[in-house]
Design a protein around this motif. Sequence first.
Motif, PDB file in Angstrom:
ATOM      1  N   GLN A 107      37.637  38.009  35.747  1.00 37.08           N
ATOM      2  CA  GLN A 107      36.878  38.732  35.235  1.00 37.08           C
ATOM      3  C   GLN A 107      35.854  38.229  37.021  1.00 37.08           C
ATOM      4  O   GLN A 107      35.238  39.509  37.549  1.00 37.08           O
ATOM      5  CB  GLN A 107      36.517  38.851  34.339  1.00 37.08           C
ATOM      6  CG  GLN A 107      37.117  39.868  33.129  1.00 37.08           C
ATOM      7  CD  GLN A 107      37.134  39.539  31.971  1.00 37.08           C
ATOM      8  OE1 GLN A 107      36.620  38.259  31.948  1.00 37.08           O
ATOM      9  NE2 GLN A 107      37.209  40.330  30.787  1.00 37.08           N
ATOM     10  N   ALA A 108      35.299  37.320  36.422  1.00 36.23           N
ATOM     11  CA  ALA A 108      34.480  36.906  37.625  1.00 36.23           C
ATOM     12  C   ALA A 108      34.321  37.153  38.739  1.00 36.23           C
ATOM     13  O   ALA A 108      33.940  37.096  39.330  1.00 36.23           O
ATOM     14  CB  ALA A 108      33.824  34.845  37.338  1.00 36.23           C
ATOM     15  N   ARG A 109      35.619  36.982  39.249  1.00 38.91           N
ATOM     16  CA  ARG A 109      36.147  37.222  40.815  1.00 38.91           C
ATOM     17  C   ARG A 109      36.280  38.011  41.469  1.00 38.91           C
ATOM     18  O   ARG A 109      35.524  38.181  41.577  1.00 38.91           O
ATOM     19  CB  ARG A 109      37.583  36.362  40.440  1.00 38.91           C
ATOM     20  CG  ARG A 109      38.146  36.296  42.165  1.00 38.91           C
ATOM     21  CD  ARG A 109      39.211  36.465  42.546  1.00 38.91           C
ATOM     22  NE  ARG A 109      40.582  36.267  41.081  1.00 38.91           N
ATOM     23  CZ  ARG A 109      41.199  38.079  41.542  1.00 38.91           C
ATOM     24  NH1 ARG A 109      40.634  38.531  42.019  1.00 38.91           N
ATOM     25  NH2 ARG A 109      41.714  38.489  40.513  1.00 38.91           N
ATOM     26  N   GLU A 110      36.344  38.722  39.824  1.00 36.75           N
ATOM     27  CA  GLU A 110      36.522  40.510  40.535  1.00 36.75           C
ATOM     28  C   GLU A 110      35.556  41.292  40.304  1.00 36.75           C
ATOM     29  O   GLU A 110      34.861  42.273  41.273  1.00 36.75           O
ATOM     30  CB  GLU A 110      37.615  41.321  39.128  1.00 36.75           C
ATOM     31  CG  GLU A 110      39.344  40.933  39.418  1.00 36.75           C
ATOM     32  CD  GLU A 110      39.711  42.174  38.640  1.00 36.75           C
ATOM     33  OE1 GLU A 110      38.973  42.397  37.381  1.00 36.75           O
ATOM     34  OE2 GLU A 110      41.082  41.688  38.483  1.00 36.75           O
ATOM     35  N   LYS A 111      34.062  40.734  39.830  1.00 38.96           N
ATOM     36  CA  LYS A 111      32.969  41.297  39.982  1.00 38.96           C
ATOM     37  C   LYS A 111      32.125  41.066  41.150  1.00 38.96           C
ATOM     38  O   LYS A 111      31.427  41.914  41.782  1.00 38.96           O
ATOM     39  CB  LYS A 111      32.191  40.473  39.131  1.00 38.96           C
ATOM     40  CG  LYS A 111      31.211  41.488  37.887  1.00 38.96           C
ATOM     41  CD  LYS A 111      30.255  40.566  36.647  1.00 38.96           C
ATOM     42  CE  LYS A 111      29.362  39.807  36.997  1.00 38.96           C
ATOM     43  NZ  LYS A 111      28.890  39.073  35.765  1.00 38.96           N
ATOM     44  N   LEU A 112      32.382  39.858  41.730  1.00 42.77           N
ATOM     45  CA  LEU A 112      32.070  39.528  42.568  1.00 42.77           C
ATOM     46  C   LEU A 112      32.896  40.320  44.164  1.00 42.77           C
ATOM     47  O   LEU A 112      32.854  40.107  45.171  1.00 42.77           O
ATOM     48  CB  LEU A 112      32.367  37.697  43.112  1.00 42.77           C
ATOM     49  CG  LEU A 112      31.357  36.971  42.706  1.00 42.77           C
ATOM     50  CD1 LEU A 112      31.682  35.731  42.581  1.00 42.77           C
ATOM     51  CD2 LEU A 112      30.509  36.899  42.870  1.00 42.77           C
ATOM     52  N   GLY A 113      34.239  40.984  43.573  1.00 38.10           N
ATOM     53  CA  GLY A 113      34.887  41.730  44.432  1.00 38.10           C
ATOM     54  C   GLY A 113      35.574  40.768  45.305  1.00 38.10           C
ATOM     55  O   GLY A 113      36.157  40.970  46.383  1.00 38.10           O
TER      56      GLY A 113
ATOM     57  N   LYS B 280      46.020  30.512  47.467  1.00 37.62           N
ATOM     58  CA  LYS B 280      45.974  31.349  46.573  1.00 37.62           C
ATOM     59  C   LYS B 280      47.089  32.092  45.206  1.00 37.62           C
ATOM     60  O   LYS B 280      46.159  31.608  44.203  1.00 37.62           O
ATOM     61  CB  LYS B 280      46.364  32.859  47.466  1.00 37.62           C
ATOM     62  CG  LYS B 280      46.788  34.045  46.909  1.00 37.62           C
ATOM     63  CD  LYS B 280      47.203  35.209  47.704  1.00 37.62           C
ATOM     64  CE  LYS B 280      47.466  36.239  47.149  1.00 37.62           C
ATOM     65  NZ  LYS B 280      48.983  37.648  48.101  1.00 37.62           N
ATOM     66  N   SER B 281      48.128  30.804  45.602  1.00 36.76           N
ATOM     67  CA  SER B 281      49.240  30.572  44.651  1.00 36.76           C
ATOM     68  C   SER B 281      48.331  30.129  43.600  1.00 36.76           C
ATOM     69  O   SER B 281      48.865  30.301  42.815  1.00 36.76           O
ATOM     70  CB  SER B 281      50.293  30.599  45.077  1.00 36.76           C
ATOM     71  OG  SER B 281      50.158  28.825  46.012  1.00 36.76           O
ATOM     72  N   LEU B 282      47.340  29.673  43.662  1.00 38.96           N
ATOM     73  CA  LEU B 282      47.326  28.225  42.346  1.00 38.96           C
ATOM     74  C   LEU B 282      45.969  29.160  42.024  1.00 38.96           C
ATOM     75  O   LEU B 282      45.714  28.855  40.414  1.00 38.96           O
ATOM     76  CB  LEU B 282      45.737  26.755  43.191  1.00 38.96           C
ATOM     77  CG  LEU B 282      45.569  26.687  42.059  1.00 38.96           C
ATOM     78  CD1 LEU B 282      45.684  24.433  42.082  1.00 38.96           C
ATOM     79  CD2 LEU B 282      44.010  26.068  42.198  1.00 38.96           C
ATOM     80  N   VAL B 283      45.178  30.357  42.375  1.00 46.49           N
ATOM     81  CA  VAL B 283      44.403  31.254  41.943  1.00 46.49           C
ATOM     82  C   VAL B 283      45.347  31.348  41.369  1.00 46.49           C
ATOM     83  O   VAL B 283      44.445  32.068  39.505  1.00 46.49           O
ATOM     84  CB  VAL B 283      43.834  32.046  43.249  1.00 46.49           C
ATOM     85  CG1 VAL B 283      42.628  33.262  42.613  1.00 46.49           C
ATOM     86  CG2 VAL B 283      42.266  30.573  43.940  1.00 46.49           C
TER      87      VAL B 283
ATOM     88  N   LEU C  34      31.317  28.367  41.667  1.00 47.96           N
ATOM     89  CA  LEU C  34      31.794  29.808  42.515  1.00 47.96           C
ATOM     90  C   LEU C  34      31.344  30.812  41.917  1.00 47.96           C
ATOM     91  O   LEU C  34      31.046  32.087  42.835  1.00 47.96           O
ATOM     92  CB  LEU C  34      32.344  29.610  43.785  1.00 47.96           C
ATOM     93  CG  LEU C  34      33.057  28.205  45.040  1.00 47.96           C
ATOM     94  CD1 LEU C  34      34.842  28.413  45.358  1.00 47.96           C
ATOM     95  CD2 LEU C  34      32.140  29.510  45.266  1.00 47.96           C
ATOM     96  N   LEU C  35      31.690  30.737  41.391  1.00 48.88           N
ATOM     97  CA  LEU C  35      31.760  32.728  40.748  1.00 48.88           C
ATOM     98  C   LEU C  35      30.859  32.161  39.710  1.00 48.88           C
ATOM     99  O   LEU C  35      30.245  33.458  38.823  1.00 48.88           O
ATOM    100  CB  LEU C  35      32.736  32.144  39.373  1.00 48.88           C
ATOM    101  CG  LEU C  35      34.712  32.641  40.102  1.00 48.88           C
ATOM    102  CD1 LEU C  35      35.758  32.619  39.790  1.00 48.88           C
ATOM    103  CD2 LEU C  35      34.345  33.553  41.289  1.00 48.88           C
ATOM    104  N   LYS C  36      30.270  31.604  39.078  1.00 41.43           N
ATOM    105  CA  LYS C  36      28.937  31.317  38.507  1.00 41.43           C
ATOM    106  C   LYS C  36      29.202  31.730  36.720  1.00 41.43           C
ATOM    107  O   LYS C  36      28.871  32.356  35.800  1.00 41.43           O
ATOM    108  CB  LYS C  36      27.490  32.080  38.788  1.00 41.43           C
ATOM    109  CG  LYS C  36      27.358  31.947  40.097  1.00 41.43           C
ATOM    110  CD  LYS C  36      25.692  32.548  41.154  1.00 41.43           C
ATOM    111  CE  LYS C  36      25.103  31.571  42.085  1.00 41.43           C
ATOM    112  NZ  LYS C  36      26.400  31.770  43.165  1.00 41.43           N
ATOM    113  N   VAL C  37      30.206  31.001  36.487  1.00 47.45           N
ATOM    114  CA  VAL C  37      30.343  30.984  35.328  1.00 47.45           C
ATOM    115  C   VAL C  37      30.671  30.782  34.414  1.00 47.45           C
ATOM    116  O   VAL C  37      31.353  29.179  35.110  1.00 47.45           O
ATOM    117  CB  VAL C  37      31.914  31.972  35.525  1.00 47.45           C
ATOM    118  CG1 VAL C  37      32.983  31.000  36.553  1.00 47.45           C
ATOM    119  CG2 VAL C  37      32.301  32.870  33.726  1.00 47.45           C
TER     120      VAL C  37
ATOM    121  N   GLY D   9      40.538  31.687  46.643  1.00 50.17           N
ATOM    122  CA  GLY D   9      41.266  30.340  47.424  1.00 50.17           C
ATOM    123  C   GLY D   9      41.072  29.499  48.275  1.00 50.17           C
ATOM    124  O   GLY D   9      40.749  28.415  48.229  1.00 50.17           O
ATOM    125  N   LYS D  10      40.315  30.469  49.365  1.00 47.62           N
ATOM    126  CA  LYS D  10      39.422  29.892  50.448  1.00 47.62           C
ATOM    127  C   LYS D  10      38.645  28.858  50.173  1.00 47.62           C
ATOM    128  O   LYS D  10      38.285  27.966  50.660  1.00 47.62           O
ATOM    129  CB  LYS D  10      39.631  30.614  51.362  1.00 47.62           C
ATOM    130  CG  LYS D  10      39.926  30.430  52.835  1.00 47.62           C
ATOM    131  CD  LYS D  10      40.010  31.866  53.874  1.00 47.62           C
ATOM    132  CE  LYS D  10      40.892  33.310  53.648  1.00 47.62           C
ATOM    133  NZ  LYS D  10      40.662  34.210  54.792  1.00 47.62           N
TER     134      LYS D  10
END
Length: 149
Positions: A92-98, A112-115, A136-139, A105-106
């Motif tokens: 959710q936090a990642r999607e919020k940041l777009g 990416k597979s780890l994410v 990073l995601l401030k979560v 992953g970068k």
Amino acid sequence: MLCEMCGKDVAVPTMVKVEGTVLALCGDCSRFGTAVNPPAGAVLPADRPGRPGGGTLDDRLRTESRRREERDLFQELPDLELVPDWPKRVRQAREKLGWTPEELGKRLNEKKSLVLKLESGGFRPPDATVRKVEHLLKVRLRANPGELG
Ligand SMILES: [Zn+2]
């Protein structure tokens, strides 16, 4: 060569001082004098520079690093635990940041597979990765055990 006292053929004679004279003697005769210039073999391998470390040192280092890990784990446990829905929080936090999983992953310096594995809950990340994700995601992905009810 031959022992200078008894004439026995010896491969590696011992240099021995007998009554002020240094003689090359066999093992039997060397006890009649005082050994001088101990042969190279008498030097402990560990004291020789440039020699690859013996198994003993490696074993000790391995044991010490294992002890450190155990202590770290022990210190982490009473403080913070991952919340049960942490994979959802990551997504959710990642999607919020777009961000795409690849982008996250970068930034994490991971694949990416780890994410994707993180977000499916299929992989319990090491604490260092958890902290990076939180930053990073401030979560918040962790809580005190008492908060988890
Ligand atoms: Zn001898």
